[in-house]
Design a protein around this motif. Sequence first.
Motif, PDB file in Angstrom:
ATOM      1  N   VAL A   1      -7.788   3.274   2.588  1.00 31.26           N
ATOM      2  CA  VAL A   1      -6.452   3.268   3.181  1.00 31.26           C
ATOM      3  C   VAL A   1      -6.458   2.385   4.427  1.00 31.26           C
ATOM      4  CG1 VAL A   1      -5.696   5.509   2.304  1.00 31.26           C
ATOM      5  CG2 VAL A   1      -7.010   5.400   4.424  1.00 31.26           C
ATOM      6  N   SER A   2      -5.311   1.740   4.698  1.00 34.14           N
ATOM      7  CA  SER A   2      -5.268   0.808   5.822  1.00 34.14           C
ATOM      8  C   SER A   2      -4.026   0.940   6.683  1.00 34.14           C
ATOM      9  CB  SER A   2      -5.359  -0.638   5.301  1.00 34.14           C
ATOM     10  OG  SER A   2      -4.221  -0.975   4.514  1.00 34.14           O
TER      11      SER A   2
ATOM     12  N   GLU B   1       0.822  -1.208   0.000  1.00 28.29           N
ATOM     13  CA  GLU B   1       0.000   0.000   0.000  1.00 28.29           C
ATOM     14  C   GLU B   1       0.856   1.258   0.000  1.00 28.29           C
ATOM     15  OE1 GLU B   1      -3.886   0.560   2.163  1.00 28.29           O
ATOM     16  OE2 GLU B   1      -2.591   1.745   3.479  1.00 28.29           O
ATOM     17  N   THR B   2       1.849   1.329   0.865  1.00 27.23           N
ATOM     18  CA  THR B   2       2.639   2.566   0.959  1.00 27.23           C
ATOM     19  C   THR B   2       3.410   2.841  -0.331  1.00 27.23           C
ATOM     20  OG1 THR B   2       4.403   1.320   2.083  1.00 27.23           O
ATOM     21  CG2 THR B   2       2.831   2.507   3.466  1.00 27.23           C
TER      22      THR B   2
ATOM     23  N   VAL C   1       0.886   4.122  -2.909  1.00 23.13           N
ATOM     24  CA  VAL C   1       0.483   5.502  -2.643  1.00 23.13           C
ATOM     25  C   VAL C   1       1.597   6.465  -3.062  1.00 23.13           C
ATOM     26  CG1 VAL C   1      -0.044   7.166  -0.810  1.00 23.13           C
ATOM     27  CG2 VAL C   1      -1.188   4.945  -0.850  1.00 23.13           C
TER      28      VAL C   1
ATOM     29  N   ILE D   1      -7.984  11.795   7.172  1.00 19.96           N
ATOM     30  CA  ILE D   1      -8.800  10.958   6.291  1.00 19.96           C
ATOM     31  C   ILE D   1     -10.119  11.691   6.087  1.00 19.96           C
ATOM     32  CG2 ILE D   1      -9.962   8.736   6.007  1.00 19.96           C
ATOM     33  CD1 ILE D   1      -7.817   7.507   7.814  1.00 19.96           C
TER      34      ILE D   1
ATOM     35  N   ALA E   1       0.688   5.076   4.668  1.00 20.46           N
ATOM     36  CA  ALA E   1      -0.002   5.676   3.523  1.00 20.46           C
ATOM     37  C   ALA E   1      -0.557   7.045   3.873  1.00 20.46           C
ATOM     38  CB  ALA E   1      -1.120   4.751   3.049  1.00 20.46           C
ATOM     39  N   ILE E   2      -1.140   7.173   5.057  1.00 19.83           N
ATOM     40  CA  ILE E   2      -1.709   8.455   5.471  1.00 19.83           C
ATOM     41  C   ILE E   2      -0.615   9.505   5.626  1.00 19.83           C
ATOM     42  CG2 ILE E   2      -3.017   9.663   7.260  1.00 19.83           C
ATOM     43  CD1 ILE E   2      -4.610   7.693   5.558  1.00 19.83           C
TER      44      ILE E   2
ATOM     45  N   CYS F   1      -8.817  10.832   0.681  1.00 20.03           N
ATOM     46  CA  CYS F   1      -8.778   9.396   0.939  1.00 20.03           C
ATOM     47  C   CYS F   1      -9.945   8.985   1.824  1.00 20.03           C
ATOM     48  CB  CYS F   1      -7.444   8.988   1.562  1.00 20.03           C
ATOM     49  SG  CYS F   1      -7.087   9.780   3.144  1.00 20.03           S
TER      50      CYS F   1
ATOM     51  N   ILE G   1      -7.544   8.222  -2.801  1.00 22.62           N
ATOM     52  CA  ILE G   1      -7.089   6.881  -2.454  1.00 22.62           C
ATOM     53  C   ILE G   1      -8.201   6.156  -1.710  1.00 22.62           C
ATOM     54  CG2 ILE G   1      -5.272   5.495  -1.409  1.00 22.62           C
ATOM     55  CD1 ILE G   1      -4.247   7.433  -3.528  1.00 22.62           C
TER      56      ILE G   1
END
Length: 437
Positions: free
Chosen positions: A228-229, A205-206, A209, A304, A233-234, A250, A225
């Motif tokens: 997100v998990s 994921e990262t 992103v 988010i 990533a955030i 996101c 996005i």
Amino acid sequence: MAIDSIVCNAVLASGVRPVCLSWDSGSGRIVSVEESSRAVPDELLLFPGFVDIHVHAREYPSPREGDEAAMARWEAATRKETFATAGEAAINGGVTLYCAMPNDPVPPAQMRTYELKRQTAKSSRCPVVLFASVARSSEPWADLPYKVYLDASPSESSFDRWDELEVALGRYAGCRVFFHAEDPDILRQSKADGPRWKTRPPEAETRAVGKIIDITAKLGLKAHICHVSTEGAIRLIEEYNRSSDSKITCEVTPHHLFFSVVDGKITSLGWKEVPHNSLMGCNPPLRSESDRRFLIDALREGLIDVLASDHAPHTLQDKEDGAPGMPHLDTLGAFVGVLLREWDFPATRVAEIFGTRPAALFEPDLEIPQGKLAPDHAASFTVLDLSRPTLVDGNEIRGRGSLKTRCGWSPFSGIELPASVESVIIRGARCVSNMSP
């Protein structure tokens, strides 16, 4: 003009206070919002109608006669969900508009296939916004939400190579593009066996992103996005947004906020082990307890933008066979009680998450302005009762009847959620109404 009204504690941008909301049932628009001195129950909160921006309704236009293989695929998909049943599940969960994903066998990547699916979606009693699909040879033809899928293997609606994706997206400058962000290279290289949280690591994921950020800056996309998990990533999105005029938005899902992986086991809020791990598989997978807690704080603080269900109505047999995703439409309103009661979200922040922000993302797609309790906006409201919990028991919501989703199960079965949907009004029509005018 046929005027209807409701008196309730309304969640306005300035706070929560008793108001009388009046609307024209013919146009489906709010006429006035006036403060009220009438006593109303504190536990009932009226929000701008909830919008779910990520739903898999499964149904798509039926294939031509004589193609038995295509017909078998279509019948298998619609046994899980149709637009009609997704619409009923949405209303049951307090949703007044939902956005349907485009990962069909023949994706809506051009005007003709998109319009065919739009006609199919009219069977939903809850209004629908359709995503168009980005494919290798597709081009944008209108101001629509376009979806990109990334996976280890290519398909009609997914990319497995970044160079091919960048070429395709070169035609989408200035467009709204929504990404499933998992790096196909890492997914291919992952040699781990076992559950998805092992085979689809956080780095997938990262890294995705990071690449999406680079492509967004290079091509001038309006990027979002999906689901997100991870904290990583955030943080990447936050860093980009600090220095960019065009923000990347996101979303997060209920399952990534409520469930996590602890010592190799799936646990729910309260550190209770989930007995049926086979039901918990999703893409991207559930993450660590540290990630889960960070996602809650990031949603509360505005890092988010939106909470979206990623409603994936696979049957229990499909889940046992490894299908990814979980159904959430029937329980989305009840889950909001967790935000309010367990995690101390202000009601005004909930109104942003489910109203203001989704309305901004999908403003070009809305027939009537939405997301605010204001004159000329959609008379679409979700009323929650914070004194009455929701308990799913198998295919039933105790005291309210069966789940409306055709797949017939919920990941929250046996878990009490601290709110219930009291009333749902969509464009002036009372779809669920347990309140007096």
